[in-house]
Design an enzyme around this catalytic site. Sequence first.
Site, short mmCIF file in Angstrom:
data_model
loop_
_atom_site.label_atom_id
_atom_site.label_comp_id
_atom_site.label_asym_id
_atom_site.label_seq_id
_atom_site.Cartn_x
_atom_site.Cartn_y
_atom_site.Cartn_z
N ARG A 212 -10.97 -10.33 -10.96
CA ARG A 212 -9.74 -9.78 -11.52
C ARG A 212 -8.80 -10.95 -11.79
O ARG A 212 -9.12 -12.08 -11.45
CB ARG A 212 -9.12 -8.78 -10.55
CG ARG A 212 -8.65 -9.39 -9.26
CD ARG A 212 -8.22 -8.36 -8.22
NE ARG A 212 -6.94 -7.76 -8.55
CZ ARG A 212 -6.16 -7.13 -7.65
NH1 ARG A 212 -6.54 -7.03 -6.38
NH2 ARG A 212 -5.03 -6.59 -8.00
N ARG A 213 -7.71 -10.69 -12.39
CA ARG A 213 -6.61 -11.66 -12.60
C ARG A 213 -6.91 -12.79 -13.59
O ARG A 213 -6.02 -13.21 -14.28
CB ARG A 213 -6.16 -12.30 -11.28
CG ARG A 213 -5.58 -11.32 -10.28
CD ARG A 213 -4.87 -12.05 -9.14
NE ARG A 213 -4.23 -11.12 -8.24
CZ ARG A 213 -4.73 -10.71 -7.09
NH1 ARG A 213 -5.89 -11.18 -6.67
NH2 ARG A 213 -4.09 -9.86 -6.33
N HIS B 197 -9.91 0.44 -10.42
CA HIS B 197 -9.49 1.47 -9.46
C HIS B 197 -8.03 1.86 -9.67
O HIS B 197 -7.70 3.02 -9.79
CB HIS B 197 -9.72 0.95 -8.04
CG HIS B 197 -9.03 1.76 -6.99
ND1 HIS B 197 -9.44 3.02 -6.64
CD2 HIS B 197 -7.93 1.52 -6.24
CE1 HIS B 197 -8.63 3.51 -5.72
NE2 HIS B 197 -7.70 2.61 -5.46
N PHE B 198 -7.15 0.85 -9.73
CA PHE B 198 -5.75 1.29 -9.82
C PHE B 198 -5.34 1.71 -11.23
O PHE B 198 -4.29 2.31 -11.41
CB PHE B 198 -4.76 0.31 -9.16
CG PHE B 198 -4.66 -1.06 -9.73
CD1 PHE B 198 -5.07 -2.15 -8.99
CD2 PHE B 198 -4.13 -1.27 -10.97
CE1 PHE B 198 -4.95 -3.43 -9.51
CE2 PHE B 198 -4.01 -2.53 -11.50
CZ PHE B 198 -4.43 -3.62 -10.75
N HIS B 199 -6.21 1.44 -12.21
CA HIS B 199 -5.94 2.06 -13.51
C HIS B 199 -6.36 3.54 -13.51
O HIS B 199 -5.93 4.30 -14.36
CB HIS B 199 -6.60 1.28 -14.64
CG HIS B 199 -5.78 0.10 -15.06
ND1 HIS B 199 -5.81 -1.10 -14.38
CD2 HIS B 199 -4.85 -0.06 -16.04
CE1 HIS B 199 -4.96 -1.94 -14.94
NE2 HIS B 199 -4.36 -1.33 -15.95
N TYR C 246 1.65 5.07 -2.57
CA TYR C 246 1.98 6.47 -2.26
C TYR C 246 3.37 6.85 -2.78
O TYR C 246 3.62 8.01 -3.09
CB TYR C 246 1.83 6.73 -0.76
CG TYR C 246 0.37 6.70 -0.40
CD1 TYR C 246 -0.45 7.76 -0.76
CD2 TYR C 246 -0.20 5.60 0.21
CE1 TYR C 246 -1.80 7.72 -0.52
CE2 TYR C 246 -1.55 5.56 0.46
CZ TYR C 246 -2.35 6.63 0.09
OH TYR C 246 -3.69 6.59 0.32
N HIS D 14 0.80 -1.22 0.00
CA HIS D 14 0.00 0.00 0.00
C HIS D 14 0.84 1.28 0.00
O HIS D 14 0.59 2.16 -0.81
CB HIS D 14 -1.07 0.03 1.09
CG HIS D 14 -2.06 1.10 0.76
ND1 HIS D 14 -3.01 0.95 -0.21
CD2 HIS D 14 -2.18 2.36 1.19
CE1 HIS D 14 -3.68 2.07 -0.36
NE2 HIS D 14 -3.20 2.94 0.48
#
Lengths: 49, 549
Positions: free
Chosen positions: B439-440, B374-376, B227, B223
């Site tokens: 996912r995956r 989300h992370f895209h 950042y 995580h």
Amino acid sequence: MKTQLNTSTPKAKVEKEPALKGTLASVLFLGFFLIFTWVSVYFLFLNRL
Amino acid sequence: MMNGTWKVDARDGKLAMAHIYVAFVALALGGLAGLLQVLVRSGKFELPAGISYYTILTTHGVLLGLVLTTFFIIGFQFAAVSRTAGTLSDRVRFWGWIGFWLMTIGTAITAFYILIGEASVLYTFYAPLQAHAGFYIGLTLVVVGSWISGFAMFAHYAKWKKAHPGQVSPLLTFMSVVNMVLWLVCSLGVAATVLFQLIPWSLGYVDRINVLVSRTLFWYFGHPLVYFWLLPAYMIWYAIIPKIIGGKMFSDSLARMSFILFLIFSIPVGFHHQLVEPGIDPAWKYLQVVLTFMVVIPSLMTAFSMFATFEMYGRSKGATGLFGWLRKLPWGDARFFAPFIGMLFFIPAGAGGLVNASHQLNQVVHNTIWVTGHFHLTLATTVVLTFFGGAYWLIPHLTGRVMTKAMNRLAIIQTIVWSIGMIFMSSAMHFAGLLGAPRRSAFSTYGDAPQALEWIPYQIAQAVGGTILFIGIILVLIIVTNLAFFAPKGETEFPVAEVAEQAERTPLVFENWKLWIGIAVVLILIAYTVPFIDMIQNAPPGSKGFKLW
């Protein structure tokens, strides 16, 4: 209202806060959007219980 | 103190550019892998020559999530500390090169084992999936190389502090130091699992592995890693964008405060990735969820600060009305436009993050393709568009060239293409995730299950979006190649913003490293010690390795 951002008044300390009405509206919109998304998925969670 | 005409020394520029070249090569290869993935998941395309979907997935995740980011960030930060705290000493530059080569060799080794199909363990390389030891050893070299570069930056900062006693350090140097401290503290977790668990296990020295401990150490790292990607984008937003638009920073202190809050709160939060993980007491998950929500504060501070910077600038140019200042922003300048669009995408990205981190809501989206969507938004749009916007002045500054109007126009088009592609792909991923699409996994109709058939239109939308994004990658590679090798010779500014007159003076307390790192360590110990002891004392038998591909 004009801010004193780029005026050269080095002697006098700037007393006035800059007018940030648009910033206030923007962050409020942002806050509502975050809450709206959260609540939407929370109701989806409740529906699927 | 910060003169707009300062140039990064040519020798430092070479070091920064070496990192940036590797980053964009990774973008080309990782982007191609991403295109193949979305095509496979549409159900209309099969990989030739027996290539596994999971090999492609691992290539995509490792090259873009780890290589593109780490190399661009370290290259950018070397340039930023050289620009703001003075030319690097020969020693610092030497260690910077050692760090670069270790990272590059490590990347090559890791990529080799992925491409020969010996390490299709996905980007998260969770045990008990077991890769060839070479995969883990390569990753170790990448991390060790980044540590060396981090220490080189610390040495440069310490030298500046010694030469300027009692003074506040330049903002970009301070921010680079915070980011490398964050990286160092969090990557200890991944180093621990790789060195003490995964490598001995993959070499056959031990048969079994404690899966929960390895996943926990991964997310202790995973995580804050997010950042580590995001803070350099924030550096550009806080300290560079105000200069590009012709305005000033709202507040230097607020920027430093938000970085310190990230340092303190972004590490003891890994359990929010493990909310459905058995073997962790819910009370500890709850504590880490609370700490996760604390990280929202500096992000909201950043949002406020950016809006305020833009509004102050617009009003100084005579803007009226509630949102009249928006019209005064330099929409035709790609150095502003690309990061600005990145900021906009951070709004839905942040909203999705709050959902992910809330325990009950996490059960709706856990391990679904919502998370990929989300992370895209966070990494592949907010961070990456900001990095592209940064590259548009950083590369010509370092190579002694200027961006032509035609290239600037192409960069604006690139940003629009990227946005359209991402709206298609990421929205489809979010909606399919809410309908339960995993996912995956590669394409499957799961025995024509009605629920799985519902996902197919979204998967086709993902393929459309992914294809548009690949066009975006080709465009950015054209621009970067032009800026590095073909653009006209000339001087390009490395923009560094000044602080607005009415901002408060920055207190020195932000550089009390013992205090901030001390608080971060205490929070980490509180959040992790008891659950960790529990995981080891009450561990089930460890797992053997699996190669499922």
